[in-house]
Design a protein around this motif. Structure first.
Motif, mmCIF file in Angstrom:
data_model
loop_
_atom_site.group_PDB
_atom_site.id
_atom_site.type_symbol
_atom_site.label_atom_id
_atom_site.label_comp_id
_atom_site.label_asym_id
_atom_site.label_seq_id
_atom_site.Cartn_x
_atom_site.Cartn_y
_atom_site.Cartn_z
ATOM 1 N N GLU A 74 -33.478 -33.227 53.832
ATOM 2 C CA GLU A 74 -32.792 -33.951 52.463
ATOM 3 C C GLU A 74 -32.492 -32.926 51.482
ATOM 4 O O GLU A 74 -31.213 -33.082 51.097
ATOM 5 N N LYS A 98 -29.116 -30.952 53.062
ATOM 6 C CA LYS A 98 -27.903 -31.518 53.042
ATOM 7 C C LYS A 98 -27.701 -32.235 51.717
ATOM 8 O O LYS A 98 -26.579 -32.871 51.322
ATOM 9 N N THR A 118 -29.036 -34.585 49.820
ATOM 10 C CA THR A 118 -29.389 -36.015 49.400
ATOM 11 C C THR A 118 -30.593 -36.102 48.667
ATOM 12 O O THR A 118 -30.684 -37.355 48.015
ATOM 13 N N TRP A 119 -31.225 -35.000 48.605
ATOM 14 C CA TRP A 119 -32.483 -35.133 47.749
ATOM 15 C C TRP A 119 -32.197 -35.475 46.313
ATOM 16 O O TRP A 119 -33.090 -36.015 45.774
ATOM 17 N N LEU A 121 -29.682 -37.087 45.112
ATOM 18 C CA LEU A 121 -29.339 -38.586 44.892
ATOM 19 C C LEU A 121 -30.758 -39.197 44.822
ATOM 20 O O LEU A 121 -30.666 -40.095 44.146
ATOM 21 N N VAL A 122 -31.757 -38.891 45.544
ATOM 22 C CA VAL A 122 -32.964 -39.729 45.746
ATOM 23 C C VAL A 122 -33.614 -39.521 44.276
ATOM 24 O O VAL A 122 -34.086 -40.432 43.826
#
Length: 448
Positions: free
Chosen positions: A151, A154, A156-157, A159-160
């Motif tokens: 994550e 990429k 995306t972490w 965003l989390v």
């Protein structure tokens, strides 16, 4: 959120491949356990029939001389196979579970075992304990090593952490899905094995289930700890695989070599040589000297006098007895060292869950070295009881038909397992909790 994460989890080809491999290996391991139990149970069934035929044949051939008859007669002592041995074969494939003994010197008979393909012994058995101890950790590592690092890599972490209410809860959800998945697979293996192997729902089975699930949690705790170090996926994979190699492969070999060098068992060889040597020496030793030692061992037989001329069964069986008596010191020393080895291995294993897991499963299934030693000690008592029954009849020159041979059926060893579940899971539980708590404390600043 859970539904999306579950859907994402099962889309992975790694998950499907791992699940397929586990199912195939699970079936093979259950088949291995089933084959092992069938072989042992068939051997026990044949032993019952064989002893009856053996006694019938020998009594018909040597009915006039009880001493000669008992030279040939063998009596079976059986260590019944625990169905849990289908889970953990342990060392029971190396050791005989059936002792066929005459009333001659015992030490030379104790260690006879079945002929087994040495290549098969070298490779080992793919039983359920092997599957759980060696292969389940690899699957756990494959499913967890990159759940956070991927994550982050990429992007995306972020965003989390921005959109989610709690990034830590999100991570726990991902891990919990994997925990549930592995637990279900392990549960299916236990269920199928219980049905296929005919294992009753007893304390031993429940103990194996409990310690197996705790062992699985231990490996999840290691993965949890490593991924919270927030390193790259490659670093995580290397760290976790290195942990697996050290804990599952290297340490057991190191501990085994350490224990073997700490308590070398030279007595195993010297005992065998001395037992044979002392017996054969008696052919050239004064008969009175042999009888004096025999009377010292069995004062209740001192009223039987040695005949001066010709062959005497009193002297012959006294000579046989001396083979065991003269090697008793080496035998006791060997068993004392084996016991020390087992105690030391248990102490060391407390701090290394894979070792602890293997020893615990063997102990529950009655396939440990300790169980075999207990069986051999019980064989000694069984053999002694036979001698005390037959010696007076031989020395009194009773006819063979004066004995009711129908009373001599195979006897069974009763194993007493003193397995303590709390003692065996205490340190594993503490290590698991430490890894989880320490990993959380080190990452408090990253989660909200």
């Amino acid at each position: 959120m859970y539904f999306i994460l579950i859907k994402q989890f099962f889309r992975s080809k790694t998950v499907l491949l791992a699940f397929g491999i586990l199912i195939i290996l699970g079936i093979l391991s259950i088949g291995t356990g089933k084959q092992y139990l069938n072989q042992k149970q068939a051997a026990i069934a044949k032993t019952k029939v064989q002893q009856e035929k053996h006694i019938e044949t020998q009594t018909s051939l040597h009915n006039d001389d009880l001493g000669l008859l008992l030279y040939y007669l063998k009596f079976s002592f059986i260590n019944p196979v625990n169905t849990l041995a289908g889970f953990s074969i342990g060392q029971s494939d190396l050791n005989s579970h059936i002792q066929n003994v005459t009333i001659l010197n015992l030490e030379g008979q104790k260690y006879d075992t079945d002929l087994v393909n040495p290549m098969r012994l070298h490779v080992g058995n793919l039983d359920i304990s092997f599957l759980i101890i060696f292969l389940f950790p690899l699957l756990i590592i494959a499913l967890n090593f990159n759940i956070l690092s991927e994550e982050i890599e990429k992007g995306t972490w972020k965003l989390v952490t921005i959109q989610g209410k709690s990034s830590f809860k999100y991570l726990l959800k991902k891990i919990s899905i994997r925990v549930v998945f592995i637990s279900i697979v392990l549960g299916l293996i236990f269920l199928v094995s219980k049905l296929m192997l005919g294992i009753p729902l007893n304390i031993g089975f429940l103990q194996i289930v409990i310690i197996s699930y705790l062992y699985i949690l231990f490996w999840f705790a290691i993965c949890f700890f490593v991924i919270l170090l927030r390193k790259s996926s490659n670093t995580n994979a290397i760290a976790l695989l290195s942990s697996w190699l050290i804990l599952v492969v290297f340490l057991p070999v190191f501990v085994n070599n350490y224990i073997s060098n700490t308590y070398p068992v030279e007595e195993a060889f010297t005992m065998t040589i001395k037992q044979r040597d002392e017996y054969h020496k008696k052919w050239d030793t004064d008969k009175k000297e042999t009888l004096d030692k025999f009377y010292a061992h069995y004062p209740q037989f001192s009223n039987y006098e040695l005949q001066e001329e010709g062959f005497s069964w009193l002297w012959y069986y006294a000579m046989q007895q001396m083979g065991d008596d003269e090697s008793k010191q080496e035998k006791d020393a060997m068993y004392a060292k084996i016991e020390k080895r087992e105690l030391l291995s248990k102490k060391i294993a407390q701090f290394f869950p894979p070792l602890q897991m293997q020893l615990a499963m063997n102990e529950i299934a009655n396939t440990s070295l300790t169980d075999q030693v207990n069986f051999l000690n019980a064989t000694t008592q069984f053999h002694e009881d036979l001698r005390l029954q037959f010696y007076p009849k031989i020395f009194d020159e009773k006819p063979a038909n004066s004995i009711n041979w129908n009373n001599y059926k195979p006897q069974y060893f009763e194993s007493n397992t003193n397995f303590n579940l709390i003692d065996n899971i205490l340190y594993m539980s503490l290590i698991t909790l430490f890894l989880i708590i320490f990993g959380i404390i080190k990452n408090v600043k990253y989660f909200r």
